[in-house]
Scaffold this motif. Structure first.
Motif, mmCIF file in Angstrom:
data_model
loop_
_atom_site.group_PDB
_atom_site.id
_atom_site.type_symbol
_atom_site.label_atom_id
_atom_site.label_comp_id
_atom_site.label_asym_id
_atom_site.label_seq_id
_atom_site.Cartn_x
_atom_site.Cartn_y
_atom_site.Cartn_z
ATOM 1 N N CYS A 249 6.575 -52.054 -2.087
ATOM 2 C CA CYS A 249 7.035 -53.435 -2.018
ATOM 3 C C CYS A 249 6.383 -54.058 -0.785
ATOM 4 O O CYS A 249 5.565 -53.424 -0.117
ATOM 5 C CB CYS A 249 8.551 -53.488 -1.918
ATOM 6 S SG CYS A 249 9.147 -52.748 -0.396
ATOM 7 N N CYS A 251 7.467 -54.345 2.049
ATOM 8 C CA CYS A 251 7.745 -53.606 3.291
ATOM 9 C C CYS A 251 6.721 -52.484 3.533
ATOM 10 O O CYS A 251 6.654 -51.941 4.639
ATOM 11 C CB CYS A 251 9.141 -52.997 3.269
ATOM 12 S SG CYS A 251 10.433 -54.166 2.877
ATOM 13 N N HIS A 256 8.331 -47.491 -4.429
ATOM 14 C CA HIS A 256 9.528 -47.558 -5.282
ATOM 15 C C HIS A 256 9.174 -47.006 -6.664
ATOM 16 O O HIS A 256 8.162 -47.397 -7.251
ATOM 17 C CB HIS A 256 9.971 -49.020 -5.461
ATOM 18 C CG HIS A 256 10.652 -49.597 -4.263
ATOM 19 N ND1 HIS A 256 11.928 -49.256 -3.907
ATOM 20 C CD2 HIS A 256 10.234 -50.499 -3.341
ATOM 21 C CE1 HIS A 256 12.279 -49.935 -2.815
ATOM 22 N NE2 HIS A 256 11.258 -50.689 -2.438
ATOM 23 N N CYS A 311 16.285 -50.148 0.301
ATOM 24 C CA CYS A 311 15.137 -50.629 1.079
ATOM 25 C C CYS A 311 15.455 -51.999 1.686
ATOM 26 O O CYS A 311 16.283 -52.739 1.159
ATOM 27 C CB CYS A 311 13.936 -50.728 0.140
ATOM 28 S SG CYS A 311 12.412 -51.290 0.903
ATOM 29 N N CYS A 313 13.859 -54.538 1.428
ATOM 30 C CA CYS A 313 13.510 -55.594 0.476
ATOM 31 C C CYS A 313 14.671 -55.937 -0.445
ATOM 32 O O CYS A 313 14.596 -56.916 -1.184
ATOM 33 C CB CYS A 313 12.304 -55.164 -0.360
ATOM 34 S SG CYS A 313 12.684 -53.806 -1.494
ATOM 35 N N ARG A 315 15.704 -53.789 -2.820
ATOM 36 C CA ARG A 315 15.654 -52.908 -3.999
ATOM 37 C C ARG A 315 16.392 -51.605 -3.702
ATOM 38 O O ARG A 315 16.317 -51.082 -2.586
ATOM 39 C CB ARG A 315 14.201 -52.599 -4.387
ATOM 40 C CG ARG A 315 13.447 -53.800 -4.920
ATOM 41 C CD ARG A 315 11.979 -53.471 -5.178
ATOM 42 N NE ARG A 315 11.231 -54.642 -5.642
ATOM 43 C CZ ARG A 315 10.718 -55.559 -4.837
ATOM 44 N NH1 ARG A 315 10.858 -55.450 -3.522
ATOM 45 N NH2 ARG A 315 10.056 -56.590 -5.335
HETATM 46 ZN ZN ZN Z 1 11.290 -52.081 -0.852
#
Ligand code: ZN
Ligand code: ADP
Length: 435
Positions: A249, A251, A256, A311, A313, A315
């Motif tokens: 992602c 980050c 993922h 995470c 983000c 997710r």
């Molecule tokens: Zn992430």
């Protein structure tokens, strides 16, 4: 942007429920429709009724690349040919290729996996996505292509090769996202640097989706700097679907895995038992909604570890570390395990060197030789070899400290090591041909 928040950010217990339901279905289909899996399960005395939830997955048999080769071409397919809309095959450098077949639904799942990674990297329908992975039986080209289509971005299907033209189109059409192997990304960066007519100032590149071969974090930084873009790692394999089984992602802190589609496990490759969370081992996948060729517990031979914490983000999808190598890429030199990616990591720490290398291992007088050919960047290249020692000595020390063994480093003139348009080849192990 999160392409499918419902699944990418699903609460973990809900995700396990979903995985359980999908696993039960998949196992039932495999047992009823695949003579291969029925035999495998009968051999170890497991019936579909024994699999009640994802917690029972360890009862199931493993599938290996050898199984897939033995079942060549369509032995693992559980739907009639009329349902199949696409056939791919992995390179299969030795022996028969590994074949994967897809229904329309399978292609939808695959392209959604890629779209999720591209969205995480910031691609929207306003982007121009240049697909410089090879088109054909290899899943890279069409995989990235269909992912970009799913987002509604503009696809630019250049395939790999013809680098000068790639770069011209990149500039003229205003490519914003590039998809290719990290090796080819380096090659493209170098071609732009050495061009007299084009420069990165003329380009609109923002992001790259690089994968299909192991690459180091050092290589990522090199590519980001030399192509002035954000380099996102995209992971996948033909046996399970193709690229986009997972990806980083924004980050850039782990890949993922799209767990609603593919269930990941990490096992100890020797004992075949699961390892505790966070420990390194071999990645194993079970497909959870593949129709044409469902696969149970496929041993990828890719080495990594897994984490389940949420995470930054947003997710919740589990993250694996970037793959540092395949178990079959590992060299045992003078009794020590060496991964080619370790050499790449060392090289990228020294700006005088290109991140290209070629390892040759041989057995001379009962001892393993370990030669690494490297290239200095043209502006650092000097002769005779004694003058190169100022660059070579620190690299040598670093490689000894990282790998624990002493290489013989050979500097070759600029542009002599092979540049790859696809997956790079880094090793020649002559010992295999001895006896
Ligand atoms: Zn992430
Ligand atoms: P082949 O086995 O012929 O290389 P594939 O094209 O299906 O066939 O390649 C899948 C393999 O490529 C994976 O199992 C893994 O070893 C490697 N791979 C794919 N993506 C990545 C990545 N992002 N990082 C490291 N290795 C990768």
């Amino acid at each position: 942007m999160i392409f499918n928040p419902e699944y990418e950010c699903m609460e973990r217990d809900k995700m396990r429920e979903l995985q359980s339901r999908r696993l039960v279905e998949t196992v039932k289909t495999c047992y009823e429709k695949s003579p291969f899996y029925r035999k495998k399960m009968d051999e170890i005395g497991v019936k579909p009724e024994d699999i009640k939830s994802i917690d029972d997955i360890h009862k199931l048999p493993f599938t290996t690349k050898i199984d897939l080769r033995d079942e060549y071409p369509f032995g693992l397919q559980v739907v009639p040919q009329s349902e199949v809309v696409r056939i791919h095959a992995s390179s299969g450098t030795t022996g028969k290729p590994v074949v994967a077949t897809y229904t329309k639904h399978d292609l939808d799942v695959w392209s959604e996996g890629v779209a999720r990674v591209m969205s995480a990297g910031g691609v929207t329908k306003d982007d121009i996505v240049q697909v410089s992975y090879g088109y054909g039986l290899f899943t890279g080209g069409l995989g990235a292509h269909d992912g970009a289509l799913k987002i509604g971005a503009t696809q630019l299907p250049t395939s790999s090769g013809n680098t000068k033209k790639q770069i011209m189109l990149m500039k003229d059409f205003g490519t914003t996202a590039l998809c290719c192997t990290p090796s080819y990304a380096m090659h493209i960066a170098e071609a732009i640097e050495s061009s007299h007519t084009l420069s990165l100032d003329d380009m609109k590149l923002k992001v790259g989706f690089f994968g299909a071969e192991p690459w180091s974090n050092g290589m990522r930084k090199t590519i980001e700097k030399r192509l002035r873009l954000k380099a996102i790692d995209i992971y996948g394999l033909t046996e399970i679907s193709g690229p986009g089984v997972g990806g980083e992602c924004e980050c850039q802190d782990g890949i993922h895995i799209w767990e609603d589609f593919f269930y990941p496990e990490i096992i100890n490759p020797e004992t075949l038992q699961p390892v505790p969370e966070g420990e390194f081992g071999e990645l194993v996948f079970t497909t959870l909604c593949k129709e044409a060729m469902p696969i149970l517990r496929y041993r990828t031979r890719d080495l990594t570890r897994i984490r389940y914490e949420k995470c930054k983000c947003g997710r919740t999808a589990a993250r694996i570390d970037r793959i540092f190598g395949r178990s079959d890429d590992m060299l045992i030199i003078r009794g020590v395990n060496v991964f080619p990616s370790q050499i790449e990591t060392c090289l990228t720490e020294f700006p005088a060197f290109q991140p290209y290398y070629f390892i040759t291992v041989d057995r001379i007088n009962h001892e393993d030789s370990f030669e690494i050919k490297v290239e200095l960047r043209p502006e650092f290249y000097v002769t005779p070899p004694e003058k190169q020692l100022v660059y070579v000595n620190p690299l040598y020390k670093r490689i000894v400290s990282v790998t624990g063994i002493k290489p013989s480093i050979k500097v070759v003139p600029p542009m002599t090591l092979e540049r790859s348009e696809g997956k790079a080849k880094h090793v020649l192990d002559m010992r295999k041909y001895d006896d």
